[in-house]
Enzyme design. Sequence first.
Site, PDB file in Angstrom:
ATOM      1  N   ASN A 158     -13.889   4.619  10.305  1.00 53.91           N
ATOM      2  CA  ASN A 158     -13.263   5.491   9.324  1.00 53.91           C
ATOM      3  C   ASN A 158     -12.206   4.648   8.578  1.00 53.91           C
ATOM      4  OD1 ASN A 158     -12.415   7.889   7.972  1.00 53.91           O
ATOM      5  ND2 ASN A 158     -13.082   9.064   9.760  1.00 53.91           N
ATOM      6  N   LYS A 199     -19.764  15.962   3.561  1.00 52.60           N
ATOM      7  CA  LYS A 199     -18.304  15.991   3.647  1.00 52.60           C
ATOM      8  C   LYS A 199     -17.939  16.700   4.958  1.00 52.60           C
ATOM      9  CE  LYS A 199     -14.004  15.904   2.447  1.00 52.60           C
ATOM     10  NZ  LYS A 199     -13.283  14.627   2.659  1.00 52.60           N
ATOM     11  N   LYS A 216     -17.669   9.533  15.343  1.00 52.52           N
ATOM     12  CA  LYS A 216     -17.170   8.561  14.369  1.00 52.52           C
ATOM     13  C   LYS A 216     -15.783   8.082  14.778  1.00 52.52           C
ATOM     14  CE  LYS A 216     -16.516   7.945   9.414  1.00 52.52           C
ATOM     15  NZ  LYS A 216     -16.872   8.515   8.121  1.00 52.52           N
ATOM     16  N   SER A 236     -19.821  10.148   4.924  1.00 52.81           N
ATOM     17  CA  SER A 236     -19.128  11.425   4.709  1.00 52.81           C
ATOM     18  C   SER A 236     -18.002  11.318   3.684  1.00 52.81           C
ATOM     19  CB  SER A 236     -18.543  11.892   6.047  1.00 52.81           C
ATOM     20  OG  SER A 236     -17.831  13.088   5.865  1.00 52.81           O
ATOM     21  N   GLY A 296     -18.037   0.459   6.485  1.00 57.95           N
ATOM     22  CA  GLY A 296     -16.788  -0.175   6.052  1.00 57.95           C
ATOM     23  C   GLY A 296     -17.011  -1.247   5.006  1.00 57.95           C
ATOM     24  N   GLY A 297     -16.832  -0.853   3.745  1.00 58.31           N
ATOM     25  CA  GLY A 297     -16.875  -1.827   2.661  1.00 58.31           C
ATOM     26  C   GLY A 297     -18.247  -2.356   2.317  1.00 58.31           C
ATOM     27  N   CYS A 322      -8.556  13.129  13.345  1.00 59.31           N
ATOM     28  CA  CYS A 322      -7.755  14.234  12.816  1.00 59.31           C
ATOM     29  C   CYS A 322      -6.641  14.583  13.791  1.00 59.31           C
ATOM     30  CB  CYS A 322      -8.596  15.491  12.649  1.00 59.31           C
ATOM     31  SG  CYS A 322     -10.210  15.155  12.070  1.00 59.31           S
ATOM     32  N   GLY A 329     -20.112   4.083   1.788  1.00 65.06           N
ATOM     33  CA  GLY A 329     -19.101   5.057   1.379  1.00 65.06           C
ATOM     34  C   GLY A 329     -18.582   4.808  -0.020  1.00 65.06           C
ATOM     35  N   ASN A 350     -21.095  16.212   9.086  1.00 67.42           N
ATOM     36  CA  ASN A 350     -19.823  15.685   9.601  1.00 67.42           C
ATOM     37  C   ASN A 350     -18.892  16.874   9.788  1.00 67.42           C
ATOM     38  OD1 ASN A 350     -16.922  14.708   9.084  1.00 67.42           O
ATOM     39  ND2 ASN A 350     -17.974  12.759   9.304  1.00 67.42           N
TER      40      ASN A 350
HETATM   41  C1  LIG Z   1     -12.971   9.957  -0.858  1.00 63.12           C
HETATM   42  C2  LIG Z   1     -13.318   9.793   0.605  1.00 63.12           C
HETATM   43  C3  LIG Z   1     -13.482  10.913   1.405  1.00 63.12           C
HETATM   44  C4  LIG Z   1     -13.817  10.784   2.771  1.00 63.12           C
HETATM   45  N1  LIG Z   1     -14.003  11.898   3.543  1.00 63.12           N
HETATM   46  C5  LIG Z   1     -14.378  11.764   4.857  1.00 63.12           C
HETATM   47  C6  LIG Z   1     -14.631  12.924   5.672  1.00 63.12           C
HETATM   48  O1  LIG Z   1     -14.557  14.064   5.224  1.00 63.12           O
HETATM   49  N2  LIG Z   1     -14.966  12.714   6.977  1.00 63.12           N
HETATM   50  C7  LIG Z   1     -15.108  11.462   7.525  1.00 63.12           C
HETATM   51  O2  LIG Z   1     -15.439  11.324   8.708  1.00 63.12           O
HETATM   52  N3  LIG Z   1     -14.897  10.343   6.760  1.00 63.12           N
HETATM   53  C8  LIG Z   1     -14.536  10.482   5.451  1.00 63.12           C
HETATM   54  N4  LIG Z   1     -14.324   9.345   4.678  1.00 63.12           N
HETATM   55  C9  LIG Z   1     -14.507   8.002   5.292  1.00 63.12           C
HETATM   56  C10 LIG Z   1     -15.857   7.379   4.919  1.00 63.12           C
HETATM   57  O3  LIG Z   1     -16.919   8.181   5.358  1.00 63.12           O
HETATM   58  C11 LIG Z   1     -15.990   5.951   5.493  1.00 63.12           C
HETATM   59  O4  LIG Z   1     -15.906   6.009   6.908  1.00 63.12           O
HETATM   60  C12 LIG Z   1     -14.893   5.015   4.992  1.00 63.12           C
HETATM   61  O5  LIG Z   1     -14.630   5.258   3.624  1.00 63.12           O
HETATM   62  C13 LIG Z   1     -15.238   3.539   5.176  1.00 63.12           C
HETATM   63  O6  LIG Z   1     -16.433   3.180   4.503  1.00 63.12           O
HETATM   64  P1  LIG Z   1     -16.465   2.530   3.011  1.00 63.12           P
HETATM   65  O7  LIG Z   1     -15.537   1.371   3.024  1.00 63.12           O
HETATM   66  O8  LIG Z   1     -17.893   2.176   2.775  1.00 63.12           O
HETATM   67  O9  LIG Z   1     -15.986   3.602   2.079  1.00 63.12           O
HETATM   68  C14 LIG Z   1     -13.989   9.479   3.314  1.00 63.12           C
HETATM   69  C15 LIG Z   1     -13.812   8.352   2.492  1.00 63.12           C
HETATM   70  C16 LIG Z   1     -13.495   8.490   1.156  1.00 63.12           C
HETATM   71  C17 LIG Z   1     -13.337   7.246   0.301  1.00 63.12           C
END
Ligand SMILES: Cc1cc2nc3c(=O)[nH]c(=O)nc-3n(C[C@H](O)[C@H](O)[C@H](O)COP(=O)(O)O)c2cc1C
Length: 286
Positions: free
Chosen positions: A175, A28, A148, A4, A226-227, A113, A248, A82
Amino acid sequence: MVASGTFGFGEEYEDFFDLNQLGAIITKGISLEPVIGNPPPRIFETEGGIINSIGLQNPGFKDFIEKKLPYCKKLKTHLIVNFFGTSQGEYVELAKRFDEILGISGLEMNISCPNIKRGGITFGSDPRIAYRLVAKVRKATKLTFIVKLSPNVTDIEVMAKSVEEAGADAVSLINTFRAMAVNIYSRKPELGNIIGGLSGPAIKPVALRMVWEVSRRVKIPVIGIGGIMKAEDAIEFILVGASAIQIGTANLVDPKSGINVVKGINKYLVQNRVNRVRELTGLFNP
Ligand SMILES: Cc1cc2nc3c(=O)[nH]c(=O)nc-3n(C[C@H](O)[C@H](O)[C@H](O)COP(=O)(O)O)c2cc1C
């Protein structure tokens, strides 16, 4: 799956690869009313990751259904919506509304939130508040219901357990971590909102540890996030117990990350004579 907030509503990525090859697209985060989000700058690159303070900007339920969903419905891959609210009532109302809409495979509830009615404490940091919220939303929808989890808690296992007991079909974690950065010359914050959420390779080892711990504790499927930048990262998460994974920040570095990870996992399966990803889940042998 693509995580998301990092893949818009899919359409933005259609020129890069065939989106139907993804397991699912996670939208999103959607709220009842549109959200404008936080003041800029909203993304800051740090070593091994990014800090974002988008502030859950989104078009709101009505515009999502009218303007974004028609494109998503044309895809053959699964669509997971989401969503989030600032009160229990808002979460429940959204779940009810999504339940009546065709073309949605599942819901992913973001509980990181602030609960405005409770003075800003997040739904995702108190196991009792999370339990009550999940139980109420569970009653409001027949869709596959993923919760989540936030890593900004003392004990993520306790959170996962209470969400499972309240009726979630799966948990996804993690998250972002609350984080900040300072510009030493202006002595001002690098983000308009001062605080944002850290994601990307910097958080992977912590995310992996949390996914391992939670997988041992709950019976419902765990989705690792996560990463994850490449197939090898994804496989690590699967080995420690993830039934599926989400990508993500990697999407912002290379828009083809999703498909590259799918291909890399397939290659690993062939090389190791494994038939299905499912057979890898939990094979970690400490
Ligand atoms: C720019 C951005 C916007 C995000 N928006 C949301 C969101 O709207 N809802 C949500 O549950 N997580 C959101 N996330 C969290 C990601 O979905 C993910 O859980 C988090 O970035 C960790 O994964 P990653 O390290 O692969 O990015 C967002 C992350 C980023 C970087």
